[in-house]
Design an enzyme around this catalytic site. Structure first.
Site, mmCIF file in Angstrom:
data_model
loop_
_atom_site.group_PDB
_atom_site.id
_atom_site.type_symbol
_atom_site.label_atom_id
_atom_site.label_comp_id
_atom_site.label_asym_id
_atom_site.label_seq_id
_atom_site.Cartn_x
_atom_site.Cartn_y
_atom_site.Cartn_z
ATOM 1 N N HIS A 196 0.851 -1.103 0.137
ATOM 2 C CA HIS A 196 0.014 -0.042 -0.042
ATOM 3 C C HIS A 196 0.778 1.318 -0.170
ATOM 4 C CE1 HIS A 196 -3.701 -2.118 0.636
ATOM 5 N NE2 HIS A 196 -2.960 -3.104 1.302
ATOM 6 N N ASN A 224 -10.346 -3.070 1.976
ATOM 7 C CA ASN A 224 -9.941 -2.907 0.591
ATOM 8 C C ASN A 224 -11.187 -2.747 -0.309
ATOM 9 O OD1 ASN A 224 -7.304 -3.474 0.617
ATOM 10 N ND2 ASN A 224 -7.554 -5.688 0.705
#
Length: 484
Positions: free
Chosen positions: A54, A127
């Protein structure tokens, strides 16, 4: 307004910010030039280690507003009444690439949300997909290593990606999501967000419920084909950042409606799927979506580094009425996320403005460490219990206790009636239209056909066939056509 004075880090005025001090005109530089040395030393340290996953992200501030009464399920104060608003910060991200990677790539998207509640910060770290590739955190480092740059070639290798998946049949469901039409969102505004994990809610009466979070975009789903994404990356590698920034700047504030699926805790043991398996969903026919509220983003960060790069989210930041479940992947993240931030940002990262509570004040006995700014005074003790009216425990549990039994040791997750690695992947495939199936198969084949080992190809094709015979056959034929 009078001109402000440029100073050094210690606050001393700077006489000359254009010329370094030298030994005579044109001579060598002087070690005593404190301003020069300070500027160069700080410049060398401007970058902190990027996130292992990320790394490439964008963020925005906003608010969450309750639209429906959920007090029957949770005692969380920020969800206590219809109309209540709580300030939020969100960070969107890709997963596999580095900080300099492009936005419009085929990759899951992080959807990390921080609620600045009056009971402390609540972090919901999910997510844009309701499932994930693996179900046990002990496999996470291996999974990420297979998806990141190869130590020898220095680039992502299809051999590594698909070899791991070949040995991880539980990935089949998420692969079907990733290579489907929603695998490349057109922007962060045009995708759903999910808590993905199963969490626990507890009401005032102490009743426990397991929940899954669904943030449905109010802008509508928009995605890119592989060809559209490649063209967009060539034009603007920062396309998602550009879109989010410009939309908020012109007052087009993106929003999502939050729904939850609610399962009474007593039903978990006999549910047909393991409700704590991150590779599984709860079909909506079993547990319908119930509306909770809406998330609105209305302000861009003033400084991306300070507020996006240094934003730290951890799934273990709960508030009363919300807690963890036995989801093994969640249990692993309860440790791993906070530990990653202690490494990247230091043990005092929670004191940074973007991470500090806003509707309350943190009061604890943490002291010292790198960049400590809250060490207390002569009257504040650094231990507990004490006789000086220091912060004390409440004796009120955040969530309900979970019953446990059995022997310690390494165990596979308990199997429920419909538990296997392929059933839900097949259900997802069969929900698709013919055009969607064709694009899914083409996307998978385009990547899988680059794998050098035939046995790895065959293992992955077998997984798709186990999900649905037609699915496997079509992938096999498409790969063969590309390899001829």
């Amino acid at each position: 307004m009078s001109q402000r004075v440029l100073t050094t880090e210690s606050g001393a005025p700077v006489a000359d910010n254009q010329n370094s001090a030298t030994a005579g005109v044109g001579g060598p530089l002087l070690l005593q030039d404190q301003h020069l040395l300070e500027k160069l030393a700080r410049f060398n340290r401007e970058r902190i280690p990027e996130r292992v996953v990320h790394a490439r992200g964008s963020g925005a501030y906003g608010y969450f507003e309750v639209t429906d009464d959920v007090t029957g399920f949770t005692k969380a104060a920020f969800l206590s009444e219809v109309g209540k608003r709580t300030e939020t910060f969100i960070r969107f991200s890709t997963v596999a690439d580095s900080l300099g990677g492009a936005d419009a790539v085929r990759d899951p998207r992080g959807f990390a949300l921080k609620f600045y509640t009056e009971e402390g910060n609540y972090d919901l770290v999910g997510n844009n997909t309701p499932v994930f590739f693996i179900k046990d955190p002990i496999k996470f480092p291996d999974f990420i290593h297979s998806q990141k740059r190869d130590p020898f070639t220095g680039k992502q290798e299809p051999d590594n990606v698909w070899d791991f998946w070949a040995h991880s049949p539980e990935s089949t469901h998420q692969i079907t999501w990733l290579f489907g039409d929603r695998g490349i969102p057109a922007s962060y505004r045009h995708m759903h967000g999910f808590g993905s994990h199963t969490y626990q809610w507890t009401n005032e009466a102490g009743e426990a419920f397991f929940v899954k979070y669904h943030f449905k975009t109010n802008q509508g789903i928009r995605s890119l084909s592989a060809e559209q994404a490649a063209e967009l990356v060539g034009k603007d590698a920062n396309s998602h950042q550009t879109d989010l920034l410009q939309a908020i700047e012109r007052g087009v504030n993106p929003s999502w409606t939050l729904y939850v699926q609610v399962m009474p805790a007593a039903e978990a043991a006999d549910y047909r799927f393991n409700p704590f398996d991150l590779t599984k969903v709860w079909p909506h026919a079993d547990y319908p979506l119930q509306r909770v509220g809406r998330l609105v983003l209305d302000r861009n960060p003033d400084n991306v580094f300070a507020e996006v790069e240094q934003a730290a989210f951890s799934p273990n930041n709960f508030v009363p009425g919300i807690g963890p479940s036995p989801d093994k992947m969640l249990q692993g993240r309860l440790f791993a996320y906070a530990d990653a931030h202690r490494y990247r940002l230091g043990v005092n990262h929670t004191l940074l403005p973007v991470n500090a509570p806003r509707a309350t004040t943190a009061q604890n006995y943490g002291r010292d460490g790198l960049m400590a700014t809250r060490n207390g005074s002569r009257h504040d003790k650094n231990y507990e219990p004490n006789s000086y009216q220091g912060p004390a425990q409440t004796d009120a549990a955040l969530s309900s206790p979970l019953a446990i039994h059995g022997w310690t040791g390494t165990h596979e997750a308990p199997a429920h009636v419909k538990d296997d690695d392929f059933f839900q992947a097949g259900e997802l495939y069969r929900l698709m239209s013919e055009d969607e199936k064709a694009r899914l198969v083409a996307n998978i084949a385009g990547s899988l056909s680059q794998v050098s080992r035939e046995d790895v190809v065959e293992k992955n094709v077998a997984h798709f066939a186990a999900a649905d015979p037609e699915y496997g056959r079509r992938v096999a034929e498409a790969v063969a056509a590309l390899r001829d």
